[in-house]
Design a protein around this motif. Structure first.
Motif, PDB file in Angstrom:
ATOM      1  N   GLY A  11     -11.719 -16.073  -3.806  1.00  0.00           N
ATOM      2  CA  GLY A  11     -10.541 -16.921  -3.632  1.00  0.00           C
ATOM      3  C   GLY A  11     -10.864 -18.398  -3.752  1.00  0.00           C
ATOM      4  O   GLY A  11     -10.099 -19.164  -4.342  1.00  0.00           O
ATOM      5  N   ALA A  12     -11.991 -18.816  -3.193  1.00  0.00           N
ATOM      6  CA  ALA A  12     -12.404 -20.215  -3.314  1.00  0.00           C
ATOM      7  C   ALA A  12     -12.587 -20.579  -4.779  1.00  0.00           C
ATOM      8  O   ALA A  12     -12.098 -21.621  -5.242  1.00  0.00           O
ATOM      9  CB  ALA A  12     -13.702 -20.444  -2.536  1.00  0.00           C
ATOM     10  N   ASP A  13     -13.258 -19.726  -5.519  1.00  0.00           N
ATOM     11  CA  ASP A  13     -13.483 -19.965  -6.948  1.00  0.00           C
ATOM     12  C   ASP A  13     -12.150 -19.996  -7.697  1.00  0.00           C
ATOM     13  O   ASP A  13     -11.903 -20.881  -8.525  1.00  0.00           O
ATOM     14  CB  ASP A  13     -14.402 -18.882  -7.510  1.00  0.00           C
ATOM     15  N   TYR A  14     -11.274 -19.068  -7.390  1.00  0.00           N
ATOM     16  CA  TYR A  14      -9.990 -18.990  -8.073  1.00  0.00           C
ATOM     17  C   TYR A  14      -9.126 -20.214  -7.784  1.00  0.00           C
ATOM     18  O   TYR A  14      -8.527 -20.802  -8.699  1.00  0.00           O
ATOM     19  CB  TYR A  14      -9.257 -17.706  -7.667  1.00  0.00           C
ATOM     20  N   LEU A  15      -9.040 -20.616  -6.519  1.00  0.00           N
ATOM     21  CA  LEU A  15      -8.216 -21.770  -6.169  1.00  0.00           C
ATOM     22  C   LEU A  15      -8.755 -23.050  -6.796  1.00  0.00           C
ATOM     23  O   LEU A  15      -7.981 -23.895  -7.257  1.00  0.00           O
ATOM     24  CB  LEU A  15      -8.107 -21.903  -4.654  1.00  0.00           C
ATOM     25  N   LEU A  16     -10.071 -23.202  -6.840  1.00  0.00           N
ATOM     26  CA  LEU A  16     -10.653 -24.379  -7.491  1.00  0.00           C
ATOM     27  C   LEU A  16     -10.417 -24.341  -8.999  1.00  0.00           C
ATOM     28  O   LEU A  16     -10.166 -25.377  -9.619  1.00  0.00           O
ATOM     29  CB  LEU A  16     -12.137 -24.481  -7.165  1.00  0.00           C
ATOM     30  N   THR A  17     -10.472 -23.157  -9.598  1.00  0.00           N
ATOM     31  CA  THR A  17     -10.159 -23.020 -11.023  1.00  0.00           C
ATOM     32  C   THR A  17      -8.712 -23.446 -11.280  1.00  0.00           C
ATOM     33  O   THR A  17      -8.426 -24.181 -12.235  1.00  0.00           O
ATOM     34  CB  THR A  17     -10.369 -21.567 -11.494  1.00  0.00           C
ATOM     35  N   CYS A  18      -7.803 -23.003 -10.429  1.00  0.00           N
ATOM     36  CA  CYS A  18      -6.389 -23.367 -10.580  1.00  0.00           C
ATOM     37  C   CYS A  18      -6.179 -24.865 -10.384  1.00  0.00           C
ATOM     38  O   CYS A  18      -5.449 -25.499 -11.156  1.00  0.00           O
ATOM     39  CB  CYS A  18      -5.536 -22.578  -9.586  1.00  0.00           C
ATOM     40  N   ALA A  19      -6.805 -25.443  -9.365  1.00  0.00           N
ATOM     41  CA  ALA A  19      -6.676 -26.885  -9.129  1.00  0.00           C
ATOM     42  C   ALA A  19      -7.217 -27.658 -10.323  1.00  0.00           C
ATOM     43  O   ALA A  19      -6.616 -28.638 -10.774  1.00  0.00           O
ATOM     44  CB  ALA A  19      -7.414 -27.283  -7.856  1.00  0.00           C
ATOM     45  N   ASN A  20      -8.343 -27.205 -10.855  1.00  0.00           N
ATOM     46  CA  ASN A  20      -8.961 -27.867 -12.006  1.00  0.00           C
ATOM     47  C   ASN A  20      -8.061 -27.793 -13.241  1.00  0.00           C
ATOM     48  O   ASN A  20      -8.031 -28.707 -14.062  1.00  0.00           O
ATOM     49  CB  ASN A  20     -10.321 -27.243 -12.295  1.00  0.00           C
ATOM     50  N   ALA A  21      -7.313 -26.705 -13.366  1.00  0.00           N
ATOM     51  CA  ALA A  21      -6.427 -26.525 -14.511  1.00  0.00           C
ATOM     52  C   ALA A  21      -5.078 -27.210 -14.321  1.00  0.00           C
ATOM     53  O   ALA A  21      -4.244 -27.188 -15.220  1.00  0.00           O
ATOM     54  CB  ALA A  21      -6.218 -25.032 -14.771  1.00  0.00           C
ATOM     55  N   ASP A  65      -8.198 -35.549  -7.886  1.00  0.00           N
ATOM     56  CA  ASP A  65      -7.989 -35.220  -9.294  1.00  0.00           C
ATOM     57  C   ASP A  65      -9.224 -34.470  -9.747  1.00  0.00           C
ATOM     58  O   ASP A  65     -10.345 -34.936  -9.551  1.00  0.00           O
ATOM     59  CB  ASP A  65      -7.816 -36.490 -10.135  1.00  0.00           C
ATOM     60  N   MET A  66      -9.014 -33.305 -10.343  1.00  0.00           N
ATOM     61  CA  MET A  66     -10.136 -32.453 -10.728  1.00  0.00           C
ATOM     62  C   MET A  66     -10.493 -32.670 -12.199  1.00  0.00           C
ATOM     63  O   MET A  66      -9.619 -32.899 -13.030  1.00  0.00           O
ATOM     64  CB  MET A  66      -9.795 -30.983 -10.471  1.00  0.00           C
ATOM     65  N   TYR A  67     -11.796 -32.584 -12.490  1.00  0.00           N
ATOM     66  CA  TYR A  67     -12.310 -32.799 -13.839  1.00  0.00           C
ATOM     67  C   TYR A  67     -13.276 -31.684 -14.208  1.00  0.00           C
ATOM     68  O   TYR A  67     -13.909 -31.088 -13.330  1.00  0.00           O
ATOM     69  CB  TYR A  67     -13.049 -34.142 -13.929  1.00  0.00           C
ATOM     70  N   ASP A  68     -13.425 -31.437 -15.513  1.00  0.00           N
ATOM     71  CA  ASP A  68     -14.404 -30.461 -15.981  1.00  0.00           C
ATOM     72  C   ASP A  68     -15.790 -30.904 -15.551  1.00  0.00           C
ATOM     73  O   ASP A  68     -16.113 -32.090 -15.559  1.00  0.00           O
ATOM     74  CB  ASP A  68     -14.367 -30.326 -17.501  1.00  0.00           C
ATOM     75  N   CYS A  69     -16.596 -29.948 -15.171  1.00  0.00           N
ATOM     76  CA  CYS A  69     -17.932 -30.246 -14.674  1.00  0.00           C
ATOM     77  C   CYS A  69     -18.865 -29.111 -15.073  1.00  0.00           C
ATOM     78  O   CYS A  69     -18.685 -27.989 -14.636  1.00  0.00           O
ATOM     79  CB  CYS A  69     -17.885 -30.392 -13.161  1.00  0.00           C
ATOM     80  N   LEU A  77     -23.107 -19.840 -11.832  1.00  0.00           N
ATOM     81  CA  LEU A  77     -22.694 -20.904 -10.918  1.00  0.00           C
ATOM     82  C   LEU A  77     -21.431 -21.559 -11.455  1.00  0.00           C
ATOM     83  O   LEU A  77     -21.398 -22.012 -12.597  1.00  0.00           O
ATOM     84  CB  LEU A  77     -23.813 -21.948 -10.810  1.00  0.00           C
ATOM     85  N   ALA A  78     -20.388 -21.589 -10.636  1.00  0.00           N
ATOM     86  CA  ALA A  78     -19.158 -22.294 -11.001  1.00  0.00           C
ATOM     87  C   ALA A  78     -19.221 -23.680 -10.384  1.00  0.00           C
ATOM     88  O   ALA A  78     -19.613 -23.830  -9.218  1.00  0.00           O
ATOM     89  CB  ALA A  78     -17.945 -21.538 -10.490  1.00  0.00           C
ATOM     90  N   THR A  79     -18.866 -24.705 -11.167  1.00  0.00           N
ATOM     91  CA  THR A  79     -18.939 -26.088 -10.685  1.00  0.00           C
ATOM     92  C   THR A  79     -17.605 -26.784 -10.901  1.00  0.00           C
ATOM     93  O   THR A  79     -16.959 -26.603 -11.935  1.00  0.00           O
ATOM     94  CB  THR A  79     -20.050 -26.871 -11.418  1.00  0.00           C
ATOM     95  N   TYR A  80     -17.201 -27.571  -9.916  1.00  0.00           N
ATOM     96  CA  TYR A  80     -15.944 -28.303  -9.967  1.00  0.00           C
ATOM     97  C   TYR A  80     -16.189 -29.706  -9.431  1.00  0.00           C
ATOM     98  O   TYR A  80     -16.872 -29.884  -8.428  1.00  0.00           O
ATOM     99  CB  TYR A  80     -14.878 -27.612  -9.104  1.00  0.00           C
ATOM    100  N   PHE A  81     -15.597 -30.726 -10.093  1.00  0.00           N
ATOM    101  CA  PHE A  81     -15.773 -32.109  -9.679  1.00  0.00           C
ATOM    102  C   PHE A  81     -14.408 -32.748  -9.489  1.00  0.00           C
ATOM    103  O   PHE A  81     -13.491 -32.521 -10.275  1.00  0.00           O
ATOM    104  CB  PHE A  81     -16.566 -32.885 -10.740  1.00  0.00           C
ATOM    105  N   GLY A  82     -14.271 -33.551  -8.438  1.00  0.00           N
ATOM    106  CA  GLY A  82     -13.009 -34.229  -8.172  1.00  0.00           C
ATOM    107  C   GLY A  82     -13.215 -35.662  -7.717  1.00  0.00           C
ATOM    108  O   GLY A  82     -14.257 -36.011  -7.168  1.00  0.00           O
ATOM    109  N   LYS A  83     -12.190 -36.488  -7.957  1.00  0.00           N
ATOM    110  CA  LYS A  83     -12.183 -37.894  -7.529  1.00  0.00           C
ATOM    111  C   LYS A  83     -10.864 -38.181  -6.832  1.00  0.00           C
ATOM    112  O   LYS A  83      -9.810 -37.706  -7.245  1.00  0.00           O
ATOM    113  CB  LYS A  83     -12.308 -38.836  -8.728  1.00  0.00           C
ATOM    114  N   ARG A  84     -10.958 -38.965  -5.757  1.00  0.00           N
ATOM    115  CA  ARG A  84      -9.775 -39.468  -5.040  1.00  0.00           C
ATOM    116  C   ARG A  84     -10.134 -40.865  -4.570  1.00  0.00           C
ATOM    117  O   ARG A  84     -10.870 -41.029  -3.610  1.00  0.00           O
ATOM    118  CB  ARG A  84      -9.427 -38.562  -3.867  1.00  0.00           C
ATOM    119  N   GLY A  85      -9.630 -41.854  -5.291  1.00  0.00           N
ATOM    120  CA  GLY A  85     -10.004 -43.227  -4.965  1.00  0.00           C
ATOM    121  C   GLY A  85     -11.504 -43.409  -5.128  1.00  0.00           C
ATOM    122  O   GLY A  85     -12.064 -43.109  -6.184  1.00  0.00           O
ATOM    123  N   LYS A  86     -12.172 -43.857  -4.063  1.00  0.00           N
ATOM    124  CA  LYS A  86     -13.625 -44.050  -4.103  1.00  0.00           C
ATOM    125  C   LYS A  86     -14.395 -42.796  -3.695  1.00  0.00           C
ATOM    126  O   LYS A  86     -15.618 -42.790  -3.694  1.00  0.00           O
ATOM    127  CB  LYS A  86     -14.030 -45.213  -3.200  1.00  0.00           C
TER     128      LYS A  86
END
Length: 156
Positions: A11-21, A65-69, A77-86
């Motif tokens: 579920g963690a992987d799936y939700l992060l995949t959805c957020a990234n998309a 905001d999620m970006y390809d990583c 290994l699934a990797t996800y990167f995000g930015k919010r302000g600083k």
């Protein structure tokens, strides 16, 4: 959907995949709804273990905001990167049977990791003993992600 640890990890992987998309909503059959309105993920309905853990993960990525990583293509290994302000976050989900040491990309090494959140369980089919714990991080240039676990790093 089940209360087994594997469901929380999947579920963690799936939700992060959805957020990234850029998904606006995720419906998990048999459990509940996770809604994304603007920049906020929330969970409703069922309160089983997996959903509680997924909600905590959603709260951790809220507003990012999620970006390809792509970091380690040689392992599962699934990797996800995000930015919010600083702030920055890096989510690492190890779906492999062995521990993986991840060397952080140079731009992320320039700043100290503030917090580390780790999702772990005693076995994939465990119905208890699953934890999602946050702590101050000692990660510098690399992080070890245990087999069948997830790690979320945050920089400020």
């Amino acid at each position: 959907m089940s209360n087994a640890y594997v469901s929380a990890l999947w579920g963690a992987d799936y939700l992060l995949t959805c957020a990234n998309a850029g998904f606006a909503r995720v419906n998990l059959h048999g459990g509940g709804w996770f809604l994304h309105s603007g920049s906020h993920w929330t969970e409703s309905l069922d309160r089983n273990t997996s959903l509680v853990l997924w909600n905590a993960i959603c709260e951790s990525i809220s507003g990012f905001d999620m970006y390809d990583c792509k970091i380690d293509q040689a392992s599962n290994l699934a990797t996800y990167f995000g930015k919010r302000g600083k702030q920055s976050l890096l989510a690492l989900i190890n779906k492999d049977q062995k521990d993986i040491v991840v060397d952080l990309p140079d731009p992320l090494r320039q700043h100290k990791v503030k917090t580390e959140m780790r999702l772990t369980g005693p076995s994939l089919n465990a119905l208890s003993g699953t934890t999602l714990a946050e702590r101050k991080s000692s990660v510098r240039a690399s992080v070890m992600v245990p087999a069948y676990s997830a790690t979320l790093l945050k920089w400020q």
